[in-house]
Design a protein around this motif. Structure first.
Motif, PDB file in Angstrom:
ATOM      1  N   UNK A   1     -29.544  -8.752  -6.488  1.00 48.80           N
ATOM      2  CA  UNK A   1     -30.225  -9.833  -5.774  1.00 48.80           C
ATOM      3  C   UNK A   1     -29.312 -11.041  -5.584  1.00 48.80           C
ATOM      4  N   UNK A   2     -28.406 -11.270  -6.537  1.00 53.05           N
ATOM      5  CA  UNK A   2     -27.432 -12.351  -6.379  1.00 53.05           C
ATOM      6  C   UNK A   2     -26.487 -12.036  -5.227  1.00 53.05           C
TER       7      UNK A   2
ATOM      8  N   UNK B   1     -28.713  -3.516   3.675  1.00 52.20           N
ATOM      9  CA  UNK B   1     -28.863  -2.058   3.503  1.00 52.20           C
ATOM     10  C   UNK B   1     -28.194  -1.538   2.228  1.00 52.20           C
ATOM     11  N   UNK B   2     -27.047  -2.100   1.866  1.00 52.38           N
ATOM     12  CA  UNK B   2     -26.365  -1.680   0.639  1.00 52.38           C
ATOM     13  C   UNK B   2     -27.207  -2.011  -0.587  1.00 52.38           C
ATOM     14  N   UNK B   3     -27.762  -3.211  -0.589  1.00 52.67           N
ATOM     15  CA  UNK B   3     -28.577  -3.646  -1.720  1.00 52.67           C
ATOM     16  C   UNK B   3     -29.871  -2.831  -1.785  1.00 52.67           C
ATOM     17  N   UNK B   4     -30.485  -2.559  -0.647  1.00 54.65           N
ATOM     18  CA  UNK B   4     -31.735  -1.791  -0.631  1.00 54.65           C
ATOM     19  C   UNK B   4     -31.541  -0.396  -1.208  1.00 54.65           C
ATOM     20  N   UNK B   5     -30.418   0.244  -0.877  1.00 58.36           N
ATOM     21  CA  UNK B   5     -30.134   1.579  -1.417  1.00 58.36           C
ATOM     22  C   UNK B   5     -29.974   1.503  -2.931  1.00 58.36           C
ATOM     23  N   UNK B   6     -29.231   0.503  -3.386  1.00 56.69           N
ATOM     24  CA  UNK B   6     -29.017   0.358  -4.826  1.00 56.69           C
ATOM     25  C   UNK B   6     -30.327   0.065  -5.558  1.00 56.69           C
TER      26      UNK B   6
ATOM     27  N   UNK C   1     -32.165   2.240  -8.381  1.00 61.32           N
ATOM     28  CA  UNK C   1     -32.538   1.620  -9.654  1.00 61.32           C
ATOM     29  C   UNK C   1     -34.000   1.902  -9.973  1.00 61.32           C
ATOM     30  N   UNK C   2     -34.859   1.771  -8.972  1.00 61.08           N
ATOM     31  CA  UNK C   2     -36.290   2.036  -9.170  1.00 61.08           C
ATOM     32  C   UNK C   2     -36.518   3.491  -9.582  1.00 61.08           C
TER      33      UNK C   2
END
Length: 68
Positions: free
Chosen positions: A36-37, A53-58, A62-63
């Motif tokens: 998120x940072x 998109x990179x953060x959403x995949x990660x 994680x979820x």
């Protein structure tokens, strides 16, 4: 270093930190915080569309890993 380069380096650092935390089994909240940072820095630098998109995949990975 130009402001854009600095933002890109900070984004990369947060993404790598999140990835490393995930591999090391750190609490999912800390991993999420790193990702998120990265997104927050991207937003401030006007790079959100490229980074989201990179953060959403990660975050989705994680979820899955944490059973959410």
């Amino acid at each position: 270093m130009a402001a854009g380069d600095d933002a890109r380096a900070r984004i990369q650092r947060f993404l790598v930190t999140g990835d490393n935390r995930l591999k090391q089994g750190v609490a999912p909240e800390k991993v999420r915080e790193s990702y998120e940072q990265a997104l927050a820095v991207a937003r401030e630098a006007g790079l959100e569309d490229a980074v989201r998109p990179l953060v959403e995949v990660r975050l989705a990975d994680l979820d899955k890993a944490s059973g959410v």
